[in-house]
Structures are given as structure tokens and as C-alpha cells.
Design a protein around this motif. Structure first.
Motif, short mmCIF file in Angstrom:
data_model
loop_
_atom_site.label_atom_id
_atom_site.label_comp_id
_atom_site.label_asym_id
_atom_site.label_seq_id
_atom_site.Cartn_x
_atom_site.Cartn_y
_atom_site.Cartn_z
N GLU A 90 -15.71 9.72 -11.37
CA GLU A 90 -16.03 9.30 -9.99
C GLU A 90 -14.98 8.33 -9.47
O GLU A 90 -14.57 8.40 -8.31
N TRP A 91 -14.54 7.40 -10.32
CA TRP A 91 -13.50 6.46 -9.93
C TRP A 91 -12.21 7.21 -9.58
O TRP A 91 -11.54 6.88 -8.61
N LYS A 92 -11.88 8.20 -10.39
CA LYS A 92 -10.67 8.98 -10.16
C LYS A 92 -10.76 9.74 -8.83
O LYS A 92 -9.78 9.79 -8.08
N ALA A 93 -11.93 10.30 -8.53
CA ALA A 93 -12.11 11.04 -7.28
C ALA A 93 -11.98 10.10 -6.08
O ALA A 93 -11.35 10.42 -5.07
N GLU A 94 -12.59 8.91 -6.19
CA GLU A 94 -12.49 7.90 -5.13
C GLU A 94 -11.04 7.49 -4.92
O GLU A 94 -10.56 7.37 -3.79
N LYS A 96 -8.40 9.25 -5.58
CA LYS A 96 -7.64 10.38 -5.02
C LYS A 96 -7.69 10.34 -3.49
O LYS A 96 -6.69 10.59 -2.82
N LYS A 97 -8.86 10.01 -2.93
CA LYS A 97 -8.99 9.90 -1.47
C LYS A 97 -8.10 8.79 -0.93
O LYS A 97 -7.41 8.95 0.06
N LYS A 98 -8.12 7.63 -1.61
CA LYS A 98 -7.28 6.51 -1.17
C LYS A 98 -5.81 6.87 -1.29
O LYS A 98 -5.00 6.51 -0.44
N SER A 99 -5.47 7.57 -2.35
CA SER A 99 -4.09 7.96 -2.58
C SER A 99 -3.57 8.84 -1.44
O SER A 99 -2.45 8.65 -0.97
N LYS A 100 -4.39 9.78 -0.98
CA LYS A 100 -3.98 10.64 0.13
C LYS A 100 -3.71 9.81 1.38
O LYS A 100 -2.73 10.02 2.10
N GLU A 101 -4.59 8.84 1.63
CA GLU A 101 -4.41 7.96 2.79
C GLU A 101 -3.13 7.14 2.66
O GLU A 101 -2.33 7.04 3.59
N TYR A 102 -2.92 6.56 1.49
CA TYR A 102 -1.73 5.74 1.25
C TYR A 102 -0.46 6.58 1.32
O TYR A 102 0.57 6.13 1.80
N TRP A 103 -0.51 7.80 0.80
CA TRP A 103 0.64 8.70 0.78
C TRP A 103 1.12 8.99 2.20
O TRP A 103 2.31 9.12 2.45
N ASN A 104 0.17 9.09 3.12
CA ASN A 104 0.50 9.42 4.50
C ASN A 104 0.76 8.20 5.37
O ASN A 104 0.98 8.32 6.57
N THR A 105 0.74 7.03 4.78
CA THR A 105 1.04 5.77 5.48
C THR A 105 2.48 5.41 5.17
O THR A 105 2.93 5.57 4.05
N SER A 106 3.20 4.91 6.15
CA SER A 106 4.58 4.52 5.88
C SER A 106 4.59 3.39 4.85
O SER A 106 3.64 2.61 4.75
N LEU A 107 5.67 3.33 4.10
CA LEU A 107 5.78 2.31 3.06
C LEU A 107 5.68 0.91 3.66
O LEU A 107 5.00 0.04 3.12
N ALA A 108 6.32 0.69 4.79
CA ALA A 108 6.28 -0.63 5.44
C ALA A 108 4.84 -1.01 5.79
O ALA A 108 4.41 -2.13 5.52
N GLU A 109 4.11 -0.09 6.37
CA GLU A 109 2.71 -0.35 6.72
C GLU A 109 1.87 -0.56 5.47
O GLU A 109 1.01 -1.44 5.43
N LEU A 110 2.13 0.23 4.44
CA LEU A 110 1.37 0.12 3.21
C LEU A 110 1.57 -1.24 2.56
O LEU A 110 0.62 -1.87 2.11
#
Length: 147
Positions: A90-94, A96-110
Motif C-alpha cells: 500500500e505504501w508503494k502504491a501511494e 507511485k501516485k506521488k512519484s507521477k505528480e513529482y515526475w511531471n513537476t519541474s525540478l525547480a518547482e519540486l
């Protein structure tokens, strides 16, 4: 199931405090973000880093994870109890969702994100303020009713 060692992944000690975890996370994630790294394995490593941060920055998850990790290090081969394995998945699935969001955020914003929003610290800081916020909302509503 193989248990990932997030301490090794983030290059930190098991005794690391939240500030150290945050610093290591930001440093590592900057190397694997798509703005800086387009290599084939970057996304997988990025997802593991988010997963590790998600677990290690949450006190309850970290305590449970440390118990699992300790068991895996002292008892080879390791068999994780079904409940613990389900929790870990469950932690891994949670994550994964955050990772997708972070992946699509610019590095500066992240890197500018307030990492406290990603941990339970903010919840602790705001606990008990519900009545205050409700009262403030009611007062503002009354003021706007006048106009």
C-alpha cells in the motif's frame, strides 16, 4: 518479497533525522528528475526515491518499516507477515501516485516545495485549530453579509 533499503538508497544512516532525510531526498531526486536526467533507468530510481521519502518521512511508517528491515537483516531468508507485506505494498502504491505528480513537476518547482506538506508534521502543527478556523470563517461570512 524483497524489501528495499531506503536508507542505503538515500545514502543516510538509520538514525537520520527528518532534516537529513529531506536534504538527502532533494539531493538525490535532483539527479534523477527528467529535467536533468533522461537516461533509461532514471524514472525507476526516481520512483524509488519518492517511495523511500514517503516512508522515512512519516514516523509511523518509518517505525513499521524499521521493524520489517530489522527482521530482514537478522533473519535470512526473510518472510514478512502477510499484514506487513500488504501494508508495504500500500505504501508503494501511494508513493507511485506521488512519484507521477513529482515526475511531471519541474525540478525547480519540486525543489521549492515545502516538504513539510508531505509529512505528518503539518498535521501536528494544525491539530486543534479547527474551531479557530471555523470561527474565523463565520466572522468573515458575517462581514461579507454586511456588504
Amino acid at each position: 518479497m524483497e524489501l528495499q533499503n531506503y536508507y542505503q538508497l538515500l545514502n543516510i544512516e538509520k538514525t537520520a533525522d527528518l532534516e537529513t532525510i529531506k536534504r538527502a531526498f532533494r539531493q538525490e531526486i535532483a539527479m534523477y528528475h527528467p529535467d536533468k536526467n533522461s537516461s533509461e533507468g532514471a524514472r525507476a530510481r526516481f520512483e524509488l526515491l519518492v517511495e523511500g521519502f514517503n516512508i522515512l518521512s512519516n514516523t509511523k511508517k518509518r517505525e513499521a518499516y524499521d521493524r520489517m528491515l530489522n527482521t530482514s537483516e537478522t533473519n535470512k531468508p526473510m518472510v514478512i507477515a502477510p499484514k506487513a507485506e500488504q501494508q508495504y505494498q500500500e505504501w508503494k502504491a501511494e508513493s507511485k501516485k506521488k512519484s507521477k505528480e513529482y515526475w511531471n513537476t519541474s525540478l525547480a518547482e519540486l525543489l521549492l516545495l515545502d516538504i513539510f506538506l508531505e509529512t505528518e508534521l503539518l498535521g501536528g502543527l494544525l491539530s486543534g485549530t479547527e474551531d479557530l478556523l471555523d470561527g474565523l470563517g463565520d466572522s468573515l461570512g458575517d462581514i461579507f453579509d454586511i456588504f
